[in-house]
Write a protein that holds these residues in place. Sequence first.
Motif, PDB file in Angstrom:
ATOM      1  N   PHE A 269       1.934  12.813  -3.019  1.00  0.00           N
ATOM      2  CA  PHE A 269       1.264  11.515  -3.130  1.00  0.00           C
ATOM      3  C   PHE A 269       1.797  10.571  -2.045  1.00  0.00           C
TER       4      PHE A 269
ATOM      5  N   TYR B 228       4.846   2.117  -7.249  1.00  0.00           N
ATOM      6  CA  TYR B 228       5.155   1.374  -8.480  1.00  0.00           C
ATOM      7  C   TYR B 228       3.963   1.405  -9.431  1.00  0.00           C
ATOM      8  N   HIS B 229       2.757   1.385  -8.884  1.00  0.00           N
ATOM      9  CA  HIS B 229       1.562   1.448  -9.734  1.00  0.00           C
ATOM     10  C   HIS B 229       1.545   2.750 -10.543  1.00  0.00           C
ATOM     11  N   ARG B 230       1.870   3.869  -9.904  1.00  0.00           N
ATOM     12  CA  ARG B 230       1.891   5.153 -10.639  1.00  0.00           C
ATOM     13  C   ARG B 230       3.083   5.224 -11.591  1.00  0.00           C
TER      14      ARG B 230
ATOM     15  N   LEU C  37       4.273   2.522 -13.260  1.00  0.00           N
ATOM     16  CA  LEU C  37       4.057   1.590 -14.369  1.00  0.00           C
ATOM     17  C   LEU C  37       2.807   1.918 -15.192  1.00  0.00           C
ATOM     18  N   THR C  38       1.771   2.467 -14.575  1.00  0.00           N
ATOM     19  CA  THR C  38       0.602   2.923 -15.330  1.00  0.00           C
ATOM     20  C   THR C  38       0.415   4.405 -15.004  1.00  0.00           C
ATOM     21  N   PRO C  39       1.211   5.227 -15.679  1.00  0.00           N
ATOM     22  CA  PRO C  39       1.377   6.636 -15.260  1.00  0.00           C
ATOM     23  C   PRO C  39       0.225   7.543 -15.691  1.00  0.00           C
ATOM     24  N   ASP C  40      -0.988   7.277 -15.163  1.00  0.00           N
ATOM     25  CA  ASP C  40      -2.089   8.180 -15.476  1.00  0.00           C
ATOM     26  C   ASP C  40      -2.303   9.227 -14.386  1.00  0.00           C
ATOM     27  N   HIS C  41      -1.606   9.068 -13.271  1.00  0.00           N
ATOM     28  CA  HIS C  41      -1.626  10.082 -12.207  1.00  0.00           C
ATOM     29  C   HIS C  41      -0.190  10.285 -11.731  1.00  0.00           C
TER      30      HIS C  41
ATOM     31  N   GLN D 129       0.812  -1.225   0.000  1.00  0.00           N
ATOM     32  CA  GLN D 129       0.000   0.000   0.000  1.00  0.00           C
ATOM     33  C   GLN D 129       0.839   1.265   0.000  1.00  0.00           C
ATOM     34  N   LEU D 130       2.157   1.119   0.233  1.00  0.00           N
ATOM     35  CA  LEU D 130       3.040   2.285   0.164  1.00  0.00           C
ATOM     36  C   LEU D 130       3.912   2.184  -1.091  1.00  0.00           C
ATOM     37  N   TRP D 131       4.890   1.274  -1.068  1.00  0.00           N
ATOM     38  CA  TRP D 131       5.803   1.166  -2.218  1.00  0.00           C
ATOM     39  C   TRP D 131       5.092   0.605  -3.445  1.00  0.00           C
ATOM     40  N   GLY D 132       4.198  -0.361  -3.229  1.00  0.00           N
ATOM     41  CA  GLY D 132       3.435  -0.930  -4.342  1.00  0.00           C
ATOM     42  C   GLY D 132       2.577   0.128  -5.025  1.00  0.00           C
ATOM     43  N   ALA D 133       1.979   1.017  -4.234  1.00  0.00           N
ATOM     44  CA  ALA D 133       1.163   2.095  -4.799  1.00  0.00           C
ATOM     45  C   ALA D 133       2.031   3.032  -5.649  1.00  0.00           C
TER      46      ALA D 133
END
Lengths: 176, 176
Positions: free
Chosen positions: A162, A148-150, A152-156, A142-146
């Motif tokens: 953040f 990586y989500h931004r 790898l899928t950079p829509d935000h 919920q911290l580092w994974g979140a």
Amino acid sequence: MLAAAGDLLLREGMAAFTIEKVATLAGASRMTIYKWWPSKGALAFDGYRATVEPTLAFPDTGDLATDLRTQLHAFVRLLTETPAGRVMAELIGQAQTDPELRASLLEHYTVPRRERAAEVMRRAQERGQMRADADPQVVVDQLWGACYHRLLTPDHPLTVDFADALVDNVLRGVAA
Amino acid sequence: MLAAAGDLLLREGMAAFTIEKVATLAGASRMTIYKWWPSKGALAFDGYRATVEPTLAFPDTGDLATDLRTQLHAFVRLLTETPAGRVMAELIGQAQTDPELRASLLEHYTVPRRERAAEVMRRAQERGQMRADADPQVVVDQLWGACYHRLLTPDHPLTVDFADALVDNVLRGVAA
């Protein structure tokens, strides 16, 4: 050698990374490099780890919120202000179809880093700063994974604000 | 055509996916398919979206915690019990070095799905179930982003129990 490889990678990115350049920078022969690293990718990844390790240390000052913010700010800055973000994104991307890279990434990078983050949280649990029944490994996602989500899928945008919002949500919860 | 493409993809995965098979399944000619989809990847991705959309609907029953759990369970099951997980991982992986795929993935998939999740949370904020100053877009990364993290760097299992722990942490917080 590792320092030269990491410096080159973080300065110029993976596209410009060659064994020849590392050899020149380190004053070594290409033969010597090939003796220790089977491929350009292996050398780049090892250099990356060695170079970012000090930047990504997990502080443990006794205050969990501060420690998480400090580490996440350094992590976000590394990913957004240096070529490290592109390098990590491409490594994780390639790992989806390259089982050897995936195994190496997990064994040498994500598993030990997860473990260190979880350890900081377990000490916070012992100090009574974190619920004993909360799983530190879930918080890692919920911290580092979140982040990586931004990446790898950079829509935000991936920013230090953040990162602060992530820490706030996970520590205080979002329920009204 | 989309149904045939989506079925084939979710049953056999990307490696076994061919335009020829979709044509046979849909009773159409390959020419017709090429008229509408420029590539195998484009057809696969469109079929994927059309097929998973009903499974991944965002319920809004009036109780945020239940709605998040319901949606995340369906999402986790899709990723772990069908080839959809491998397909998404490979799509996100490829998107790291393929700017066109990245743009398409963001525009047609991640941005609209983010928006629908955020809308459910905004309604929960109006009902007073979620802090007004919590950013729904940050919560998206801490729920679905955390699941993608376990999908893409699979060193810890992606399960419905994990999904429940994510919802718990984010709603109640982990502070003692």
